[in-house]
Design a protein around this motif. Structure first.
Motif, short mmCIF file in Angstrom:
data_model
loop_
_atom_site.label_atom_id
_atom_site.label_comp_id
_atom_site.label_asym_id
_atom_site.label_seq_id
_atom_site.Cartn_x
_atom_site.Cartn_y
_atom_site.Cartn_z
N ARG A 112 -2.77 80.02 37.21
CA ARG A 112 -1.78 79.20 37.38
C ARG A 112 -2.18 77.75 37.22
O ARG A 112 -3.02 77.43 37.90
CB ARG A 112 -1.07 79.32 38.89
CG ARG A 112 -0.35 80.75 39.36
CD ARG A 112 -0.29 80.81 40.76
NE ARG A 112 -1.52 80.81 41.14
CZ ARG A 112 -1.97 81.58 42.61
NH1 ARG A 112 -0.61 81.73 43.38
NH2 ARG A 112 -2.85 81.47 43.27
N VAL A 113 -1.60 77.32 36.23
CA VAL A 113 -1.87 75.91 35.79
C VAL A 113 -0.87 74.88 36.05
O VAL A 113 0.29 74.91 35.88
CB VAL A 113 -2.34 76.01 34.32
CG1 VAL A 113 -2.55 74.64 33.97
CG2 VAL A 113 -3.39 76.91 34.10
N THR A 196 2.20 81.50 26.96
CA THR A 196 3.47 81.09 27.25
C THR A 196 3.70 80.47 25.76
O THR A 196 2.92 79.67 25.24
CB THR A 196 3.46 80.01 28.16
OG1 THR A 196 3.40 80.42 29.34
CG2 THR A 196 4.88 79.17 28.08
N MET A 197 4.88 80.92 25.17
CA MET A 197 5.35 80.00 23.88
C MET A 197 6.52 79.07 24.26
O MET A 197 7.54 79.59 24.86
CB MET A 197 5.86 81.21 23.01
CG MET A 197 4.79 81.98 22.61
SD MET A 197 3.66 81.34 21.28
CE MET A 197 2.84 82.89 20.64
N THR A 198 6.59 78.03 23.51
CA THR A 198 7.54 76.80 24.04
C THR A 198 8.33 76.73 22.58
O THR A 198 7.57 76.03 21.77
CB THR A 198 7.06 75.81 24.77
OG1 THR A 198 6.24 76.17 25.73
CG2 THR A 198 8.10 74.71 25.10
N ASN A 274 -7.17 83.40 27.17
CA ASN A 274 -7.29 83.00 28.72
C ASN A 274 -6.05 83.42 28.98
O ASN A 274 -4.80 82.87 28.67
CB ASN A 274 -7.46 81.71 28.83
CG ASN A 274 -9.00 81.30 28.42
OD1 ASN A 274 -9.87 81.44 29.32
ND2 ASN A 274 -9.31 80.91 27.40
N SER A 275 -5.66 84.25 30.23
CA SER A 275 -4.30 84.40 30.76
C SER A 275 -3.77 82.97 31.32
O SER A 275 -4.82 82.35 32.19
CB SER A 275 -4.39 85.44 31.95
OG SER A 275 -4.19 86.70 31.37
N VAL A 276 -2.61 82.49 31.32
CA VAL A 276 -2.21 81.22 31.65
C VAL A 276 -0.86 81.19 32.07
O VAL A 276 0.03 81.97 31.16
CB VAL A 276 -2.22 79.91 30.54
CG1 VAL A 276 -1.71 78.87 30.99
CG2 VAL A 276 -3.57 80.05 30.24
N VAL A 277 -0.45 80.96 33.14
CA VAL A 277 0.83 80.49 33.64
C VAL A 277 1.25 79.32 34.23
O VAL A 277 0.28 78.81 35.06
CB VAL A 277 1.37 81.64 34.86
CG1 VAL A 277 2.55 81.50 35.35
CG2 VAL A 277 1.13 83.15 34.35
N PHE A 278 2.18 78.45 33.43
CA PHE A 278 2.22 77.14 33.73
C PHE A 278 3.43 76.91 34.99
O PHE A 278 4.29 77.58 34.89
CB PHE A 278 2.89 76.54 32.42
CG PHE A 278 1.72 76.51 31.38
CD1 PHE A 278 0.75 75.41 31.50
CD2 PHE A 278 1.62 77.19 30.44
CE1 PHE A 278 -0.21 75.27 30.27
CE2 PHE A 278 0.84 77.18 29.22
CZ PHE A 278 -0.41 76.28 29.47
N ASP A 279 2.76 76.10 35.77
CA ASP A 279 3.75 75.49 36.71
C ASP A 279 4.44 74.00 36.37
O ASP A 279 3.46 73.11 36.31
CB ASP A 279 2.96 75.48 38.17
CG ASP A 279 3.73 74.78 39.27
OD1 ASP A 279 5.06 74.52 39.00
OD2 ASP A 279 3.02 74.78 40.17
N ASN A 280 5.59 74.27 36.20
CA ASN A 280 6.48 72.94 35.64
C ASN A 280 7.17 72.10 36.68
O ASN A 280 7.99 71.53 36.46
CB ASN A 280 7.25 73.17 34.53
CG ASN A 280 6.57 73.63 33.10
OD1 ASN A 280 5.49 73.01 32.67
ND2 ASN A 280 6.92 74.81 32.72
#
Length: 345
Positions: A112-113, A196-198, A274-280
């Motif tokens: 969690r980033v 995550t693709m934005t 790397n596994s990444v999950v963004f906290d916005n």
């Protein structure tokens, strides 16, 4: 009306922002670049044509102008920001630097980033340069009161190129072509790491919310989608649009990095593997109402349809295609050899 200046302004990240601001009643937008791609700019965007490295020319162009926001989309190393500081230190109420989420610590201590995640990337010089840029600007903020806002995008895409994990220097079309031809495509790892693709239209909404935002001064803010996907889901969504079967050929990222001249050490080990999950949450506090609305399967459909309709976007990469075939053949041969040795043993 507020005035904004974009250095660049026609790239994947910036073009969507430029398009939205062109229709805004709040902002008057200036774009400073060499003019090579300005034919795509809306008519009411004011163009300042110059190489940003030609400081005397740029200083002449902005001599009578003051800005509420200046954003540099094409700065990658500290000397470029030293130039920007000389040019704009007395010219803007806010300076936005486009950093990168790849600057976050690799390997991650927590998938969690958020903005408090440490910055450290020993695998990718690009990311280390972005970190150095951030440190330079924050020093100016602390010591000179330079009104800095740092923005960290992750993997942002538009209608001109299909976003993928492994591709050659000429872009992603060759991988799309392989899928259309029924050939296997190389996928790093086993395709189960998180990413995550934005879409750039979602990024634009968050970015504009930070422009002229007093609460964003001195802050670092990431802007990404809230959607998390595995790489298998990403490639499957692309295959579904193309109406073909997804045929992955899984290859460890470190193997890809060691057996090619492509920068997979940086782009994979230092980023995409790397596994990444963004906290916005921080962005949503600064920009109330920010909500990404373009789901990946929807956005990539628009991208693929546009690429298929425009031959100019279909840039072939025969060398990379051949490299993919060699990697797959070599690994298949290794498997057969090992199996043969086991059966003979």
């Amino acid at each position: 009306m507020k005035k904004a200046l974009f250095i660049g302004g026609t790239g994947i990240i910036s073009m969507a922002i430029t398009g939205l601001l062109a229709n805004s009643d709040e902002w008057e937008l200036y774009v400073l670049n060499k003019g090579n791609r300005n034919a795509t700019l809306p008519e009411n965007v004011k163009q300042l044509k110059a190489d940003i490295n030609n400081e005397s020319k740029v200083a002449e162009l902005i001599a009578d102008l003051q800005f509420d926001t200046v954003a540099d989309f094409i700065a990658f190393v500290p000397p470029q920001l030293e130039r920007d500081y000389r040019l704009f230190k007395d010219k803007t109420k806010q300076f936005i630097f486009i950093s990168s989420a790849s600057a976050y610590q690799k390997p991650l201590s927590d998938y969690r980033v958020n903005e408090a995640t440490p910055l450290a990337n020993p695998y990718w010089e690009y990311s280390r340069n972005k970190i150095a840029c951030e440190e330079y600007l924050l020093k100016l903020y602390r010591e000179e009161n330079f009104p800095v806002t740092i923005v960290r995008p992750s993997h942002t895409y538009d209608e001109r190129s299909v976003p993928l994990g492994v591709h050659g220097e000429k872009g992603s079309w060759q991988i799309v072509k392989r899928m259309l031809e029924g050939k296997p495509v190389i996928v790093h790892g086993d395709g189960t790491s998180l990413w995550t693709m934005t879409h750039n239209s979602d990024f634009a909404g968050g970015f504009i919310g930070l422009m002229g935002n007093l609460h964003a001064i001195g802050e670092s803010v990431q802007i990404t989608s809230d959607e998390t996907l595995t790489w298998n889901q990403i490639y499957t969504a692309i295959a579904n649009v193309l109406n073909v079967q997804y045929k992955p050929y899984y290859v460890p990222s470190d193997f890809l990095a060691k057996c090619s001249d492509y920068d997979f050490t940086g782009s994979l080990i230092g980023d995409k593997s790397n596994s990444v999950v963004f906290d916005n949450a921080k962005l949503k506090r600064l920009v109330p109402g920010f909500t990404p609305t373009k789901r990946f399967d929807q956005g990539v459909r628009e991208t693929i349809e546009n690429v298929l309709a425009n031959p100019g976007l279909q840039v072939e990469d025969v060398e990379f295609d051949s490299w993919c075939d060699r990697v797959i053949s070599a690994l298949d041969s290794a498997i057969l050899q090992i199996k043969g040795e086991e059966s003979n043993g």
